[in-house]
Design a protein around this motif. Structure first.
Motif, PDB file in Angstrom:
ATOM      1  N   GLN A  39       0.813  -1.211   0.000  1.00  0.00           N
ATOM      2  CA  GLN A  39       0.000   0.000   0.000  1.00  0.00           C
ATOM      3  C   GLN A  39       0.847   1.261   0.000  1.00  0.00           C
ATOM      4  O   GLN A  39       0.418   2.296  -0.468  1.00  0.00           O
ATOM      5  CB  GLN A  39      -0.920   0.008   1.216  1.00  0.00           C
ATOM      6  N   SER A  40       2.056   1.179   0.515  1.00  0.00           N
ATOM      7  CA  SER A  40       2.928   2.349   0.604  1.00  0.00           C
ATOM      8  C   SER A  40       3.502   2.685  -0.770  1.00  0.00           C
ATOM      9  O   SER A  40       3.970   1.818  -1.493  1.00  0.00           O
ATOM     10  CB  SER A  40       4.070   2.063   1.580  1.00  0.00           C
ATOM     11  N   ARG A  41       3.472   3.955  -1.125  1.00  0.00           N
ATOM     12  CA  ARG A  41       4.002   4.397  -2.413  1.00  0.00           C
ATOM     13  C   ARG A  41       4.998   5.545  -2.211  1.00  0.00           C
ATOM     14  O   ARG A  41       5.032   6.491  -2.947  1.00  0.00           O
ATOM     15  CB  ARG A  41       2.874   4.885  -3.337  1.00  0.00           C
ATOM     16  N   GLU A  42       5.815   5.450  -1.178  1.00  0.00           N
ATOM     17  CA  GLU A  42       6.756   6.508  -0.839  1.00  0.00           C
ATOM     18  C   GLU A  42       8.072   6.346  -1.588  1.00  0.00           C
ATOM     19  O   GLU A  42       8.449   5.254  -1.971  1.00  0.00           O
ATOM     20  CB  GLU A  42       7.069   6.479   0.659  1.00  0.00           C
ATOM     21  N   GLU A  43       8.765   7.437  -1.722  1.00  0.00           N
ATOM     22  CA  GLU A  43      10.137   7.432  -2.216  1.00  0.00           C
ATOM     23  C   GLU A  43      11.019   7.792  -1.033  1.00  0.00           C
ATOM     24  O   GLU A  43      10.701   8.706  -0.281  1.00  0.00           O
ATOM     25  CB  GLU A  43      10.329   8.466  -3.335  1.00  0.00           C
ATOM     26  N   ARG A  44      12.105   7.082  -0.841  1.00  0.00           N
ATOM     27  CA  ARG A  44      13.028   7.390   0.245  1.00  0.00           C
ATOM     28  C   ARG A  44      14.409   7.630  -0.339  1.00  0.00           C
ATOM     29  O   ARG A  44      14.774   7.036  -1.352  1.00  0.00           O
ATOM     30  CB  ARG A  44      13.080   6.244   1.247  1.00  0.00           C
ATOM     31  N   ILE A  45      15.176   8.451   0.340  1.00  0.00           N
ATOM     32  CA  ILE A  45      16.535   8.745  -0.108  1.00  0.00           C
ATOM     33  C   ILE A  45      17.502   8.224   0.946  1.00  0.00           C
ATOM     34  O   ILE A  45      17.365   8.519   2.140  1.00  0.00           O
ATOM     35  CB  ILE A  45      16.732  10.258  -0.328  1.00  0.00           C
ATOM     36  N   TYR A  46      18.450   7.399   0.491  1.00  0.00           N
ATOM     37  CA  TYR A  46      19.464   6.847   1.371  1.00  0.00           C
ATOM     38  C   TYR A  46      20.819   7.081   0.726  1.00  0.00           C
ATOM     39  O   TYR A  46      21.067   6.615  -0.391  1.00  0.00           O
ATOM     40  CB  TYR A  46      19.213   5.350   1.602  1.00  0.00           C
ATOM     41  N   ARG A  47      21.655   7.848   1.377  1.00  0.00           N
ATOM     42  CA  ARG A  47      22.987   8.195   0.878  1.00  0.00           C
ATOM     43  C   ARG A  47      22.926   8.786  -0.529  1.00  0.00           C
ATOM     44  O   ARG A  47      23.697   8.418  -1.417  1.00  0.00           O
ATOM     45  CB  ARG A  47      23.914   6.991   0.914  1.00  0.00           C
ATOM     46  N   GLY A  48      21.968   9.646  -0.722  1.00  0.00           N
ATOM     47  CA  GLY A  48      21.849  10.354  -1.985  1.00  0.00           C
ATOM     48  C   GLY A  48      21.190   9.578  -3.106  1.00  0.00           C
ATOM     49  O   GLY A  48      21.030  10.072  -4.210  1.00  0.00           O
ATOM     50  N   VAL A  49      20.767   8.324  -2.855  1.00  0.00           N
ATOM     51  CA  VAL A  49      20.110   7.507  -3.872  1.00  0.00           C
ATOM     52  C   VAL A  49      18.640   7.385  -3.522  1.00  0.00           C
ATOM     53  O   VAL A  49      18.282   7.074  -2.381  1.00  0.00           O
ATOM     54  CB  VAL A  49      20.757   6.106  -3.963  1.00  0.00           C
ATOM     55  N   GLN A  50      17.776   7.606  -4.496  1.00  0.00           N
ATOM     56  CA  GLN A  50      16.330   7.556  -4.277  1.00  0.00           C
ATOM     57  C   GLN A  50      15.837   6.123  -4.460  1.00  0.00           C
ATOM     58  O   GLN A  50      16.155   5.460  -5.457  1.00  0.00           O
ATOM     59  CB  GLN A  50      15.623   8.474  -5.263  1.00  0.00           C
ATOM     60  N   TYR A  51      15.072   5.625  -3.481  1.00  0.00           N
ATOM     61  CA  TYR A  51      14.523   4.277  -3.513  1.00  0.00           C
ATOM     62  C   TYR A  51      13.011   4.337  -3.436  1.00  0.00           C
ATOM     63  O   TYR A  51      12.450   5.151  -2.726  1.00  0.00           O
ATOM     64  CB  TYR A  51      15.023   3.452  -2.318  1.00  0.00           C
ATOM     65  N   SER A  52      12.363   3.423  -4.143  1.00  0.00           N
ATOM     66  CA  SER A  52      10.919   3.292  -4.061  1.00  0.00           C
ATOM     67  C   SER A  52      10.597   2.245  -3.009  1.00  0.00           C
ATOM     68  O   SER A  52      11.252   1.212  -2.925  1.00  0.00           O
ATOM     69  CB  SER A  52      10.355   2.851  -5.414  1.00  0.00           C
ATOM     70  N   THR A  53       9.573   2.504  -2.191  1.00  0.00           N
ATOM     71  CA  THR A  53       9.195   1.542  -1.153  1.00  0.00           C
ATOM     72  C   THR A  53       7.958   0.735  -1.546  1.00  0.00           C
ATOM     73  O   THR A  53       7.423   0.010  -0.719  1.00  0.00           O
ATOM     74  CB  THR A  53       8.917   2.262   0.182  1.00  0.00           C
ATOM     75  N   ASP A  54       7.528   0.847  -2.791  1.00  0.00           N
ATOM     76  CA  ASP A  54       6.310   0.121  -3.156  1.00  0.00           C
ATOM     77  C   ASP A  54       6.563  -1.357  -3.455  1.00  0.00           C
ATOM     78  O   ASP A  54       5.653  -2.156  -3.409  1.00  0.00           O
ATOM     79  CB  ASP A  54       5.571   0.792  -4.313  1.00  0.00           C
ATOM     80  N   VAL A  55       7.798  -1.747  -3.745  1.00  0.00           N
ATOM     81  CA  VAL A  55       8.116  -3.157  -3.962  1.00  0.00           C
ATOM     82  C   VAL A  55       8.626  -3.726  -2.635  1.00  0.00           C
ATOM     83  O   VAL A  55       9.568  -3.217  -2.052  1.00  0.00           O
ATOM     84  CB  VAL A  55       9.174  -3.340  -5.070  1.00  0.00           C
ATOM     85  N   ILE A  56       7.985  -4.783  -2.179  1.00  0.00           N
ATOM     86  CA  ILE A  56       8.269  -5.357  -0.871  1.00  0.00           C
ATOM     87  C   ILE A  56       8.858  -6.748  -1.052  1.00  0.00           C
ATOM     88  O   ILE A  56       8.297  -7.575  -1.770  1.00  0.00           O
ATOM     89  CB  ILE A  56       6.974  -5.457  -0.042  1.00  0.00           C
ATOM     90  N   GLU A  57       9.988  -7.005  -0.405  1.00  0.00           N
ATOM     91  CA  GLU A  57      10.592  -8.339  -0.437  1.00  0.00           C
ATOM     92  C   GLU A  57      10.040  -9.163   0.713  1.00  0.00           C
ATOM     93  O   GLU A  57      10.048  -8.717   1.858  1.00  0.00           O
ATOM     94  CB  GLU A  57      12.106  -8.233  -0.338  1.00  0.00           C
ATOM     95  N   ARG A  58       9.571 -10.344   0.401  1.00  0.00           N
ATOM     96  CA  ARG A  58       8.997 -11.253   1.393  1.00  0.00           C
ATOM     97  C   ARG A  58       9.447 -12.684   1.101  1.00  0.00           C
ATOM     98  O   ARG A  58      10.058 -12.962   0.075  1.00  0.00           O
ATOM     99  CB  ARG A  58       7.458 -11.217   1.370  1.00  0.00           C
ATOM    100  N   VAL A  59       9.100 -13.601   1.999  1.00  0.00           N
ATOM    101  CA  VAL A  59       9.338 -15.028   1.800  1.00  0.00           C
ATOM    102  C   VAL A  59       7.971 -15.697   1.756  1.00  0.00           C
ATOM    103  O   VAL A  59       7.103 -15.424   2.586  1.00  0.00           O
ATOM    104  CB  VAL A  59      10.195 -15.624   2.936  1.00  0.00           C
ATOM    105  N   ALA A  60       7.781 -16.577   0.769  1.00  0.00           N
ATOM    106  CA  ALA A  60       6.539 -17.342   0.655  1.00  0.00           C
ATOM    107  C   ALA A  60       6.810 -18.771   1.113  1.00  0.00           C
ATOM    108  O   ALA A  60       7.759 -19.408   0.657  1.00  0.00           O
ATOM    109  CB  ALA A  60       6.038 -17.331  -0.782  1.00  0.00           C
ATOM    110  N   LEU A  61       5.980 -19.253   2.030  1.00  0.00           N
ATOM    111  CA  LEU A  61       6.061 -20.634   2.512  1.00  0.00           C
ATOM    112  C   LEU A  61       4.879 -21.410   1.967  1.00  0.00           C
ATOM    113  O   LEU A  61       3.767 -20.886   1.924  1.00  0.00           O
ATOM    114  CB  LEU A  61       5.976 -20.674   4.039  1.00  0.00           C
TER     115      LEU A  61
END
Length: 115
Positions: free
Chosen positions: A38-60
């Motif tokens: 649901q989150s569609r934010e952009e974050r900046i870490y060490r001058g690089v812009q990252y999108s938070t809309d793609v989420i890494e998870r584990v499927a069991l």
């Protein structure tokens, strides 16, 4: 027979895996997955812009007899819970049949019993 599919946080995978093994769930499949949250934010870490809309998870994925569904789901609910948005989902569906490739047997007799 039921198929339990759980999508959990990557950071909780080792804890969930150990809890399942301690609960005599001795076979399950897992793999890394990516989802859109649901989150569609952009974050900046060490001058690089990252999108938070793609989420890494584990499927069991766990296939078990009906009587083991509730205990298995309860283990995942208890251990994977953080109380924050994005803890994941658990899906339970019916399995019509299963076969052992090695023996050719079919039905729930190919599933191992808990010890």
């Amino acid at each position: 027979m039921k198929r339990i599919e759980a999508i959990i946080r990557k950071t909780k995978f080792e804890e969930v895996k150990e809890a399942l093994l301690q609960s005599d769930i001795n076979w399950f499949e897992y793999h890394s997955v990516h989802g859109i949250g649901q989150s569609r934010e952009e974050r900046i870490y060490r001058g690089v812009q990252y999108s938070t809309d793609v989420i890494e998870r584990v499927a069991l994925t766990i296939v078990c007899r009906d009587q083991f569904v509730e205990p298995t789901v309860n283990v995942i609910l208890k251990v994977a819970h953080t109380g924050e948005i994005g803890d994941g989902r658990i899906f339970v569906s019916d399995m019509i049949d299963t076969w052992s490739i090695r023996t050719g047997e079919n039905g729930d007799t190919v599933l191992r019993d808990k010890k």
